[in-house]
Design an enzyme around this catalytic site. Structure first.
Site, PDB file in Angstrom:
ATOM      1  N   ASP A   1       0.963  -1.323  -0.256  1.00  0.00           N
ATOM      2  CA  ASP A   1       0.033  -0.253   0.405  1.00  0.00           C
ATOM      3  C   ASP A   1       1.404   1.355   0.296  1.00  0.00           C
ATOM      4  O   ASP A   1       2.029   1.212   0.471  1.00  0.00           O
ATOM      5  CB  ASP A   1      -1.078   0.286   1.398  1.00  0.00           C
ATOM      6  CG  ASP A   1      -2.479  -0.908   0.960  1.00  0.00           C
ATOM      7  OD1 ASP A   1      -2.125  -2.015  -0.037  1.00  0.00           O
ATOM      8  OD2 ASP A   1      -2.573  -1.496   2.380  1.00  0.00           O
ATOM      9  N   LYS A   2       0.292   2.411  -0.336  1.00  0.00           N
ATOM     10  CA  LYS A   2       0.978   3.549  -0.565  1.00  0.00           C
ATOM     11  C   LYS A   2       1.861   3.899   0.603  1.00  0.00           C
ATOM     12  O   LYS A   2       2.775   4.234   0.431  1.00  0.00           O
ATOM     13  CB  LYS A   2      -0.141   4.817  -0.458  1.00  0.00           C
ATOM     14  CG  LYS A   2       0.820   6.047  -0.469  1.00  0.00           C
ATOM     15  CD  LYS A   2      -0.365   7.383  -0.726  1.00  0.00           C
ATOM     16  CE  LYS A   2       0.059   8.556  -1.011  1.00  0.00           C
ATOM     17  NZ  LYS A   2      -1.285   9.749  -1.017  1.00  0.00           N
TER      18      LYS A   2
END
Length: 349
Positions: free
Chosen positions: A157-158
């Protein structure tokens, strides 16, 4: 109609105008009848109801290769596509001179330590500044995966930091992808979670799928509803109890979207400062203003979910040897841990 698919870069020829596939979803076996506009609202981030309804009006929403109206009811097994005359923006990949923290490199593979805040690949709302934008600047002729994304074998994830392996050749892409598919890679994360698990170690098994009410979340489906999600297994172990929070190790057996975030919340221990899953509120502790201020300071030090891809192991595609890498806990997460260590120490004194 010529469909340029995200999932298949080859072209499929039909009879209408040229259209490009921007999104494709296959309805789960347990899908209840649901209007296609609502169905897409639950699956496309940052998409407004008006834009989806306009797409339907313009004939850009197809189900099983036929255009449908916004009130079409999606049924199990339906293939839902959103098609436009222009290619997806992520196909217009622009190499960017962005620094990459390279942990290991040879002719076949690359291991990078991704910083928090960097998106792994271009997508809806993120068309620049991604890891792939950086990779295509620094490396030529990276092989495309099945979704037409250069070098990418897996993703995180970011706002999760940590290790990723990148394929530099077609052989490496195939070999590494098989390892991830057959679950033979080693992926261990460290996470700071709210509360203290009752058991010092354990396994969380629960099918993960899109949350029926919150389109930005995934959730665990059990019992008769299990088929609405995909099988997911996470092994956890307590590393360090810190009063109202706990540092845990999570080893992935599968790799579903948001798996650790969803599984730990399902266990009752949401990740610290995980805004999407409610961890950016005080979930454990006292009501004293001094404590609230302390937690707010921790949030400022670590302005993201407390999750780091710490260990990555895999078989080298050509040498056959097992490679294993570790990335130290990043400064923001370590600073937050130190705050909690000091807090619990003073509570005991």
């Amino acid at each position: 109609m010529t469909v340029n698919s995200n999932n298949d870069p080859d072209l499929e020829t039909n009879d209408n105008d040229d259209l490009y596939e921007h999104f494709r979803f296959v309805a789960d076996k347990g899908q209840q009848p649901l209007r296609v506009d609502k169905y897409l609202m639950n699956r496309i981030e940052n998409a407004s109801r008006n834009r989806i309804q306009k797409a339907a009006k313009d004939g850009n929403i197809h189900v099983n290769d036929s255009a449908v109206k916004q009130n079409y009811k999606v049924k199990p097994g339906d293939v839902v596509q959103v098609l436009f005359e222009h290619p997806p923006y992520e196909f217009l990949l622009v190499p960017e001179d962005i620094p990459i923290d390279i942990v290991y490199e040879d002719d076949e593979v690359l291991v990078v330590n991704k910083k928090a805040g960097m998106v792994v690949h271009p997508g809806h709302g993120n068309y620049s500044g991604t890891l792939i934008n950086a990779l295509t600047f620094h490396f030529e002729n990276l092989p495309n995966n099945s979704s037409n994304r250069p070098g990418l074998v897996h993703r995180i994830d970011k706002d999760t930091s940590g290790l990723l392996v990148v394929a530099k050749t077609e052989h490496a892409m195939t070999h590494l992808s098989k390892q991830f598919f057959h679950k033979t890679t080693e992926r261990e994360y460290v996470a700071l979670v709210w509360g203290q698990p009752e058991e010092s170690s354990g396994t969380i098994e629960g099918h993960i799928g899109r949350h029926p009410k919150n389109r930005l979340q995934n959730t665990v489906f059990e019992g008769d509803e299990a088929e609405r999600g995909k099988p997911a297994i996470t092994h956890y172990k307590v590393l360090e109890p810190l009063g109202y929070v706990t540092l845990v190790s999570c080893r992935l057996e599968t790799g579903r979207t948001h798996q650790i975030r969803v599984h730990m919340k399902h266990l009752g221990h949401t990740l610290f400062n995980d805004e999407r899953y409610g961890g950016d509120r005080i979930l454990k502790g006292t009501h004293f203003s001094k404590y609230k201020q302390f937690v707010e300071n921790c949030f400022k030090v670590l302005p993201r979910q407390a999750l780091h891809a710490h260990t990555l192991g895999f078989e080298h595609p050509t040498k056959g040897e097992i490679l294993r890498f570790q990335a130290p806990i990043p400064e923001d997460m370590e600073a937050c841990l130190e705050k909690w260590r000091n807090y619990t120490k003073h509570q005991k004194d």
